[in-house]
Design a protein around this motif. Structure first.
Motif, PDB file in Angstrom:
ATOM      1  N   THR A  24       0.807  -1.223   0.000  1.00  0.00           N
ATOM      2  CA  THR A  24       0.000   0.000   0.000  1.00  0.00           C
ATOM      3  C   THR A  24       0.842   1.276   0.000  1.00  0.00           C
ATOM      4  N   LEU A  25       2.103   1.193   0.433  1.00  0.00           N
ATOM      5  CA  LEU A  25       2.953   2.382   0.452  1.00  0.00           C
ATOM      6  C   LEU A  25       3.193   2.887  -0.972  1.00  0.00           C
ATOM      7  N   GLY A  26       3.711   2.022  -1.835  1.00  0.00           N
ATOM      8  CA  GLY A  26       3.985   2.422  -3.209  1.00  0.00           C
ATOM      9  C   GLY A  26       2.729   2.770  -3.979  1.00  0.00           C
ATOM     10  N   THR A  27       1.662   1.996  -3.757  1.00  0.00           N
ATOM     11  CA  THR A  27       0.407   2.264  -4.451  1.00  0.00           C
ATOM     12  C   THR A  27      -0.162   3.613  -4.020  1.00  0.00           C
ATOM     13  N   GLY A  28       0.004   3.932  -2.741  1.00  0.00           N
ATOM     14  CA  GLY A  28      -0.459   5.222  -2.235  1.00  0.00           C
ATOM     15  C   GLY A  28       0.292   6.391  -2.852  1.00  0.00           C
ATOM     16  N   ILE A  29       1.581   6.184  -3.133  1.00  0.00           N
ATOM     17  CA  ILE A  29       2.378   7.233  -3.782  1.00  0.00           C
ATOM     18  C   ILE A  29       1.799   7.556  -5.159  1.00  0.00           C
ATOM     19  N   VAL A  30       1.419   6.513  -5.892  1.00  0.00           N
ATOM     20  CA  VAL A  30       0.855   6.717  -7.229  1.00  0.00           C
ATOM     21  C   VAL A  30      -0.517   7.380  -7.148  1.00  0.00           C
ATOM     22  N   ALA A  31      -1.306   7.015  -6.141  1.00  0.00           N
ATOM     23  CA  ALA A  31      -2.637   7.615  -5.980  1.00  0.00           C
ATOM     24  C   ALA A  31      -2.550   9.128  -5.830  1.00  0.00           C
ATOM     25  N   LYS A  32      -1.453   9.611  -5.221  1.00  0.00           N
ATOM     26  CA  LYS A  32      -1.290  11.049  -4.969  1.00  0.00           C
ATOM     27  C   LYS A  32      -0.446  11.741  -6.046  1.00  0.00           C
ATOM     28  N   ALA A  33       0.033  10.994  -7.033  1.00  0.00           N
ATOM     29  CA  ALA A  33       0.883  11.575  -8.081  1.00  0.00           C
ATOM     30  C   ALA A  33       0.045  12.386  -9.058  1.00  0.00           C
ATOM     31  N   PRO A  34       0.666  13.294  -9.796  1.00  0.00           N
ATOM     32  CA  PRO A  34      -0.074  14.061 -10.821  1.00  0.00           C
ATOM     33  C   PRO A  34      -0.710  13.121 -11.838  1.00  0.00           C
ATOM     34  N   ALA A  35      -1.930  13.431 -12.238  1.00  0.00           N
ATOM     35  CA  ALA A  35      -2.666  12.580 -13.181  1.00  0.00           C
ATOM     36  C   ALA A  35      -2.313  12.965 -14.613  1.00  0.00           C
ATOM     37  N   ASP A  36      -1.051  12.739 -14.981  1.00  0.00           N
ATOM     38  CA  ASP A  36      -0.579  13.162 -16.296  1.00  0.00           C
ATOM     39  C   ASP A  36      -0.047  12.022 -17.154  1.00  0.00           C
ATOM     40  N   GLY A  37      -0.159  10.784 -16.668  1.00  0.00           N
ATOM     41  CA  GLY A  37       0.297   9.647 -17.447  1.00  0.00           C
ATOM     42  C   GLY A  37       1.763   9.308 -17.286  1.00  0.00           C
ATOM     43  N   TYR A  38       2.461  10.006 -16.383  1.00  0.00           N
ATOM     44  CA  TYR A  38       3.892   9.763 -16.217  1.00  0.00           C
ATOM     45  C   TYR A  38       4.219   8.919 -14.981  1.00  0.00           C
ATOM     46  N   THR A  39       3.217   8.565 -14.199  1.00  0.00           N
ATOM     47  CA  THR A  39       3.434   7.718 -13.028  1.00  0.00           C
ATOM     48  C   THR A  39       2.367   6.630 -12.994  1.00  0.00           C
ATOM     49  N   LEU A  40       2.819   5.376 -12.970  1.00  0.00           N
ATOM     50  CA  LEU A  40       1.917   4.231 -12.954  1.00  0.00           C
ATOM     51  C   LEU A  40       2.281   3.312 -11.797  1.00  0.00           C
ATOM     52  N   ALA A  41       1.335   2.471 -11.390  1.00  0.00           N
ATOM     53  CA  ALA A  41       1.581   1.477 -10.349  1.00  0.00           C
ATOM     54  C   ALA A  41       1.438   0.089 -10.944  1.00  0.00           C
ATOM     55  N   ALA A  42       2.409  -0.783 -10.663  1.00  0.00           N
ATOM     56  CA  ALA A  42       2.335  -2.181 -11.092  1.00  0.00           C
ATOM     57  C   ALA A  42       1.752  -2.997  -9.951  1.00  0.00           C
ATOM     58  N   VAL A  43       0.517  -3.420 -10.093  1.00  0.00           N
ATOM     59  CA  VAL A  43      -0.174  -4.131  -9.019  1.00  0.00           C
ATOM     60  C   VAL A  43      -0.571  -5.530  -9.495  1.00  0.00           C
ATOM     61  N   SER A  44      -1.053  -6.313  -8.550  1.00  0.00           N
ATOM     62  CA  SER A  44      -1.540  -7.657  -8.869  1.00  0.00           C
ATOM     63  C   SER A  44      -2.838  -7.886  -8.111  1.00  0.00           C
ATOM     64  N   SER A  45      -3.279  -9.115  -8.065  1.00  0.00           N
ATOM     65  CA  SER A  45      -4.522  -9.441  -7.347  1.00  0.00           C
ATOM     66  C   SER A  45      -4.457  -9.047  -5.884  1.00  0.00           C
ATOM     67  N   SER A  46      -3.243  -8.910  -5.343  1.00  0.00           N
ATOM     68  CA  SER A  46      -3.122  -8.479  -3.946  1.00  0.00           C
ATOM     69  C   SER A  46      -3.712  -7.086  -3.742  1.00  0.00           C
ATOM     70  N   PHE A  47      -3.844  -6.318  -4.809  1.00  0.00           N
ATOM     71  CA  PHE A  47      -4.465  -4.995  -4.713  1.00  0.00           C
ATOM     72  C   PHE A  47      -5.909  -5.128  -4.231  1.00  0.00           C
ATOM     73  N   VAL A  48      -6.641  -6.117  -4.755  1.00  0.00           N
ATOM     74  CA  VAL A  48      -8.038  -6.287  -4.349  1.00  0.00           C
ATOM     75  C   VAL A  48      -8.157  -7.072  -3.045  1.00  0.00           C
ATOM     76  N   THR A  49      -7.242  -8.014  -2.787  1.00  0.00           N
ATOM     77  CA  THR A  49      -7.326  -8.740  -1.511  1.00  0.00           C
ATOM     78  C   THR A  49      -6.951  -7.817  -0.351  1.00  0.00           C
ATOM     79  N   ASN A  50      -5.982  -6.918  -0.574  1.00  0.00           N
ATOM     80  CA  ASN A  50      -5.656  -5.924   0.451  1.00  0.00           C
ATOM     81  C   ASN A  50      -6.857  -5.037   0.733  1.00  0.00           C
ATOM     82  N   ALA A  51      -7.527  -4.619  -0.333  1.00  0.00           N
ATOM     83  CA  ALA A  51      -8.704  -3.763  -0.168  1.00  0.00           C
ATOM     84  C   ALA A  51      -9.811  -4.481   0.599  1.00  0.00           C
TER      85      ALA A  51
END
Length: 335
Positions: A87-114
């Motif tokens: 969630t640390l790295g994913t949270g960084i991307v959530a707060k990044a500028p929405a300009d297409g230059y920052t992406l998060a590489a996630v897996s199914s753990s994204f939904v199981t964590n949620a």
């Protein structure tokens, strides 16, 4: 152009001038925005991997990042930001500028964590724009090499003979490994003790050392352990035979109805321009469907997914409540 003073003193005339200026300014802003959008990408793109290097998220992000860099003409950088179960790295991307230059590489753990973490630093649905799935595939069910079970049926029989005496490793509470194994336990009617680790590396190390009996994980995560000869694969978690591991028998043959799959994908911050998301989706889908990349994915235990951004978003929204129910039934918690 000089306007008559009588025209400027007229309220109607002033409104016309103001309207013309607003139209010109709006057109200029539109053109500037269109030019900026057409220029994308004008600088390097960063893919944040919210786990340490070497895991499946990292493996796929690096492989696709290299090819994405070639087609986009800009460097694609991989930035590992492990911590807090991803969630640390994913949270960084959530707060990044929405300009297409920052992406998060996630897996199914994204939904199981949620499903098990009620206080995430972001909204798993509203904070992101799903871009594309990189791959999907089944998990591999692996055991320590000296465990007397070589098939799904033998593993289930052994677990029933020794209730509570077998144990299984996971990369942490609430991880996909735990979900896959708890789902297997409930489907087979067996009890195997959970031993959580802080990541896949120590979990696979202890499996190789014979300190744990079972580990259900992705092909990329288990490949080094399987190649060592100290770990043996007994089955896969797909409902039917899979091209990713044609030599392995589905666990469903011994446990009717059991099935578990994992996916890997890329997310952008919410509000990222739709044109940028669509461009990324199109290029990534072409990359993973290429013969070289398909062969690479198969070696790593995965296959292309080929979803549109809308389909990917719908899958995320569908899976979160499903895993919430599984977590409640199995008592899975991170607290």
């Amino acid at each position: 152009m000089t306007l008559p003073s009588s025209f400027l003193s007229c309220p109607t005339g002033l409104r016309r001038v103001a309207g013309a200026l607003a139209t010109l300014l709006g057109a200029a802003a539109f053109c500037a925005g269109a030019s900026a959008q057409e220029a994308w990408p004008a600088r390097p793109i960063t893919i944040v991997v919210p786990y340490p290097a070497g895991g499946s998220n990292d493996v796929f992000a690096r492989a696709i990042g290299r090819r994405l860099s070639e087609v986009l003409g800009q460097p694609v950088l991989i930035d590992n930001k492990p911590g807090a179960g991803g969630t640390l790295g994913t949270g960084i991307v959530a707060k990044a500028p929405a300009d297409g230059y920052t992406l998060a590489a996630v897996s199914s753990s994204f939904v199981t964590n949620a499903a098990v973490q009620p206080r995430l630093p972001f909204d798993p649905v509203k904070s992101f724009a799903p871009v594309a799935m990189m791959a999907q595939g089944p998990f591999v069910v692996a055991v320590r090499a000296d465990l007397p079970a070589k098939t799904p049926a033998e593993l289930v029989a052994l677990a029933k003979q020794r209730p509570g005496k077998l144990n299984y490793a996971s990369s942490g509470p609430g991880s996909t490994n735990q979900f896959a194994t708890e789902l297997l336990k409930s489907s087979a009617g067996v009890f195997i003790t959970h031993i959580p680790y802080r990541g896949m590396a120590p979990a696979t190390t202890d499996l190789m050392g014979g300190n744990v009996d079972v580990l259900i994980a992705s092909g990329p995560s288990l490949q080094p352990a399987l190649r060592s000869g100290k770990v043996r694969a007994v089955g896969i978690t797909s409902a039917k035979p899979s091209a990713t591991a044609p030599e392995l028998v589905p666990m469903a043959q011994a446990i009717p109805g059991y099935s578990f799959g994992i996916w890997w994908g890329l997310l952008a911050p919410a509000g990222t321009p739709a044109a940028v998301v669509q461009r990324l989706n199109s290029e990534i889908n072409k990359i993973v469907e290429g013969p070289e990349m398909k062969a690479f994915l198969l070696r790593e235990g995965a296959e292309p997914a080929g979803l549109t951004p809308a389909q990917f978003a719908a899958q995320i929204q569908r899976e979160i409540p499903y895993w919430q129910k599984v977590a409640k039934d199995a008592g899975i918690s991170t607290e």
